[in-house]
Design an enzyme around this catalytic site. Structure first.
Site, mmCIF file in Angstrom:
data_model
loop_
_atom_site.group_PDB
_atom_site.id
_atom_site.type_symbol
_atom_site.label_atom_id
_atom_site.label_comp_id
_atom_site.label_asym_id
_atom_site.label_seq_id
_atom_site.Cartn_x
_atom_site.Cartn_y
_atom_site.Cartn_z
ATOM 1 N N SER A 142 -34.237 -17.571 36.605
ATOM 2 C CA SER A 142 -35.554 -16.955 36.670
ATOM 3 C C SER A 142 -36.077 -17.100 38.091
ATOM 4 O O SER A 142 -35.793 -18.088 38.768
ATOM 5 C CB SER A 142 -36.499 -17.659 35.698
ATOM 6 O OG SER A 142 -37.843 -17.449 36.086
ATOM 7 N N LYS A 180 -34.422 -22.222 34.028
ATOM 8 C CA LYS A 180 -33.925 -21.197 33.124
ATOM 9 C C LYS A 180 -32.478 -20.810 33.343
ATOM 10 O O LYS A 180 -31.977 -20.732 34.462
ATOM 11 C CB LYS A 180 -34.778 -19.929 33.248
ATOM 12 C CG LYS A 180 -36.196 -20.117 32.776
ATOM 13 C CD LYS A 180 -36.319 -20.062 31.269
ATOM 14 C CE LYS A 180 -36.376 -18.600 30.838
ATOM 15 N NZ LYS A 180 -36.433 -18.516 29.375
ATOM 16 N N TYR A 205 -21.614 31.119 24.176
ATOM 17 C CA TYR A 205 -22.025 30.179 25.220
ATOM 18 C C TYR A 205 -23.465 30.427 25.659
ATOM 19 O O TYR A 205 -23.901 31.571 25.815
ATOM 20 C CB TYR A 205 -21.096 30.299 26.445
ATOM 21 C CG TYR A 205 -21.544 29.407 27.587
ATOM 22 C CD1 TYR A 205 -21.130 28.077 27.653
ATOM 23 C CD2 TYR A 205 -22.414 29.877 28.574
ATOM 24 C CE1 TYR A 205 -21.569 27.242 28.666
ATOM 25 C CE2 TYR A 205 -22.858 29.047 29.596
ATOM 26 C CZ TYR A 205 -22.423 27.738 29.644
ATOM 27 O OH TYR A 205 -22.854 26.917 30.646
ATOM 28 N N ASN A 258 -16.793 29.723 31.092
ATOM 29 C CA ASN A 258 -17.148 29.213 29.765
ATOM 30 C C ASN A 258 -15.981 28.504 29.083
ATOM 31 O O ASN A 258 -16.139 27.421 28.530
ATOM 32 C CB ASN A 258 -17.672 30.354 28.885
ATOM 33 C CG ASN A 258 -18.941 30.968 29.445
ATOM 34 O OD1 ASN A 258 -19.513 30.440 30.412
ATOM 35 N ND2 ASN A 258 -19.384 32.069 28.874
ATOM 36 N N THR A 264 -27.908 -15.373 5.393
ATOM 37 C CA THR A 264 -28.476 -14.106 4.944
ATOM 38 C C THR A 264 -29.970 -14.264 5.214
ATOM 39 O O THR A 264 -30.500 -15.373 5.131
ATOM 40 C CB THR A 264 -28.235 -13.835 3.436
ATOM 41 O OG1 THR A 264 -28.862 -14.868 2.681
ATOM 42 C CG2 THR A 264 -26.743 -13.822 3.101
ATOM 43 N N HIS A 265 -30.601 -13.173 5.575
ATOM 44 C CA HIS A 265 -32.026 -13.218 5.971
ATOM 45 C C HIS A 265 -32.259 -14.226 7.097
ATOM 46 O O HIS A 265 -33.338 -14.799 7.223
ATOM 47 C CB HIS A 265 -32.927 -13.565 4.785
ATOM 48 C CG HIS A 265 -32.628 -12.766 3.554
ATOM 49 N ND1 HIS A 265 -33.226 -11.573 3.280
ATOM 50 C CD2 HIS A 265 -31.730 -12.984 2.543
ATOM 51 C CE1 HIS A 265 -32.744 -11.091 2.132
ATOM 52 N NE2 HIS A 265 -31.822 -11.925 1.680
ATOM 53 N N GLU A 286 -28.236 -9.472 26.590
ATOM 54 C CA GLU A 286 -29.472 -8.698 26.392
ATOM 55 C C GLU A 286 -29.322 -7.274 26.908
ATOM 56 O O GLU A 286 -29.790 -6.319 26.295
ATOM 57 C CB GLU A 286 -30.635 -9.388 27.112
ATOM 58 C CG GLU A 286 -31.068 -10.678 26.441
ATOM 59 C CD GLU A 286 -32.007 -11.500 27.308
ATOM 60 O OE1 GLU A 286 -32.522 -12.494 26.826
ATOM 61 O OE2 GLU A 286 -32.214 -11.146 28.487
HETATM 62 N N1 ARG Z 1 -21.682 24.826 34.929
HETATM 63 C C1 ARG Z 1 -21.570 25.537 33.702
HETATM 64 C C2 ARG Z 1 -21.639 24.568 32.504
HETATM 65 O O1 ARG Z 1 -21.521 23.431 32.728
HETATM 66 C C3 ARG Z 1 -20.286 26.274 33.646
HETATM 67 C C4 ARG Z 1 -20.330 27.481 32.794
HETATM 68 C C5 ARG Z 1 -21.214 28.476 33.386
HETATM 69 N N2 ARG Z 1 -21.157 29.699 32.670
HETATM 70 C C6 ARG Z 1 -22.077 30.639 32.786
HETATM 71 N N3 ARG Z 1 -21.928 31.687 32.099
HETATM 72 N N4 ARG Z 1 -23.083 30.523 33.590
HETATM 73 O O2 ARG Z 1 -21.795 24.952 31.386
#
Ligand code: ARG
Length: 466
Positions: free
Chosen positions: A286, A292, A326, A119, A164-165, A299
């Site tokens: 094209s 063209k 997390y 995490n 403008t516009h 674009e």
């Molecule tokens: N691959 C996971 C992510 O991108 C990494 C962290 C995973 N953590 C867990 N507790 N499963 O977030």
């Protein structure tokens, strides 16, 4: 052993806690290695800083650190050579690298994940990645700003109709028009620099969410990785992705500015305008219409703005209502973020080239600027200088324009006697005011379109860019 079990028994996130292997479908569904392997170099860098800190804190031995460093050097070489054995069985970039390290460094490899979690690891990798993406983006924005200044240098005295516009409004210097985009990009750059400060904080040490009981030293790791400081709260460090959202918002504005410019280039390249010609290498033909020449690059940049805006909304929606800390939802942050950075980099690069190769038709711009009674406001302000209240002056000129229209003539082409019918205060000096150059020159205040003022603005901008 079934296929499933074989795969599963190799997985580091799978432990003795489970009674059965993960299903093949779930393995496929949860794996992120296909897209997060591009974090590999940052993952290695962060792991090395972490390992050095662990050794300095007496958590791992010197020999173990040496084995980790040696293994990581080989892994880095394999990643660069494209020979690294990526496997979906190891879910993500982090487990793939740790697994490989254990193969190469044995026991020492198994100690790397001490006092850390995926995490805080993934949050760290992502911040390192984004910091470098921001630096690359800033370089590209500056490159485009430089190209704008180079083009503006040549067109301080080029007159074009300002709109403008989308209706002819007042004459402006083409350089002034270009410098408007310079200003937008300057703010884009400022926003990115500001965003970078909040990206550049170290999450590592937060571990899974609550930190660790082991004697870590976060400041040293932060310093080694070039972070300006550490994330101050472990729960926040592993969970929020506001820094990525902020970057996507900055990117959406960059694309919005490019998209506006592209729209103008598309119009200008149309023969009805004829203001510019795009170099052939930035146009396509094209498959059916042989005559063209299409402005596809412009674009496409305009179109890709939609995709970048979409990524911003995707990340906002991803974060919304996530409880602390997390959650696996956050794995979905990577693809939108990577694609955002890739898309603005590619768009900025190709746009800069296209702009540098733009052929500007001064005569056509001037011809267009002479239409639409474009100096009518100049005449009204002329009358103000002669003591007429602005509202009265506005009405007098409106009548004069109506008269010119009925004659099929331009206001600037009426004779003095004709003009005098609308205000006795009009004199011989009016023609200087009705002329394009006179109109431009008169707007010499700060931020105005007078050539001398625009020249000064370009010089100031050049200095600021350095
Ligand atoms: N691959 C996971 C992510 O991108 C990494 C962290 C995973 N953590 C867990 N507790 N499963 O977030």
């Amino acid at each position: 052993m079934s296929d499933n079990e074989k795969v599963d028994s190799e997985s580091k996130s799978r432990s003795g806690r489970f009674n059965e292997p993960v299903s093949a479908e779930v393995q496929r569904f949860t794996a992120s290695v296909a897209f997060d392997q591009r974090l590999a170099e940052f993952d290695i860098e962060a792991s090395l800083a972490h390992a050095r800190m662990l050794q300095a804190a007496g958590i791992i031995a010197e020999g173990e650190l040496a084995a980790i460093e040696k293994g990581m050097a080989q892994i880095r070489a394999e990643v660069r050579a494209g020979s690294f054995p990526w496997s979906e069985a190891h879910e993500d970039v982090h487990l793939n690298i740790e697994r490989r390290l254990t193969d190469l460094a044995g026991e020492a490899g198994k100690r790397l994940h001490t006092a850390r979690s995926r995490n805080d690891q993934v949050a760290t990798d992502l911040r390192l990645y984004l910091r470098s993406a921001i630096d690359q983006t800033l370089g590209l924005v500056k490159g485009l700003q430089r190209a704008l200044l180079d083009l503006a240098d040549e067109h301080v005295d080029t007159v074009m109709p300002g709109y403008t516009h989308m209706q002819a409004a007042q004459p402006v210097s083409f350089a002034h028009h270009l410098m408007a985009y310079f200003e937008m990009l300057a703010r884009d750059a400022q926003r990115l620099v500001d965003c970078r400060k909040r990206v550049n904080r170290l999450p590592l040490g937060a571990a899974a969410l609550a930190g660790t009981s082991l004697p870590i030293d976060r400041q040293t790791v932060a310093k080694e990785l070039g972070f300006e400081g550490v994330c101050e709260n472990s729960l926040d460090a592993v969970s929020d992705r506001d820094f990525a959202i902020e970057f996507c918002a900055c990117a959406a504005l960059v694309m919005t500015h490019l998209s506006r410019f592209c729209e103008e280039i598309i119009l200008w390249a149309n023969p009805r305008f004829g203001f510019v010609k795009l170099a052939d290498r930035y146009c396509t033909g094209s498959s059916i219409m042989p005559q063209k020449k299409n402005p596809d690059v412009a674009e496409l940049i305009r179109g890709k703005t939609g995709r970048v805006n979409g990524h911003l909304v995707a990340l906002l929606t991803l974060m919304k209502a996530q409880p602390l800390a997390y959650n696996r939802d956050n794995q979905e942050d990577k693809e939108p973020l990577f694609d955002t950075a890739d898309t603005i980099a590619a768009s900025l690069a190709v746009f800069t080239e296209m702009l540098s190769a733009l052929e500007v038709n001064r005569e056509e711009m001037r011809r267009a600027a002479k239409l639409g009674h474009i100096t009518a406001t100049d005449l009204a302000e002329y009358l103000v200088r002669k003591g007429v209240p602005f509202r009265e002056a506005h009405e007098a000129v409106a009548q004069a324009v109506r008269h010119a229209e009925s004659r099929g003539a331009e206001l600037a082409k009426l004779g003095l006697a004709d003009l005098k019918r609308f205000s006795a205060r009009i004199g011989e000096d009016v023609f200087e005011v009705l002329a394009l150059e006179g109109s431009l020159r008169a707007r010499s205040h700060l931020g105005g379109t007078a050539p001398a003022r625009v020249k000064a603005a370009i010089a100031k901008a050049r200095k600021a860019l350095r």
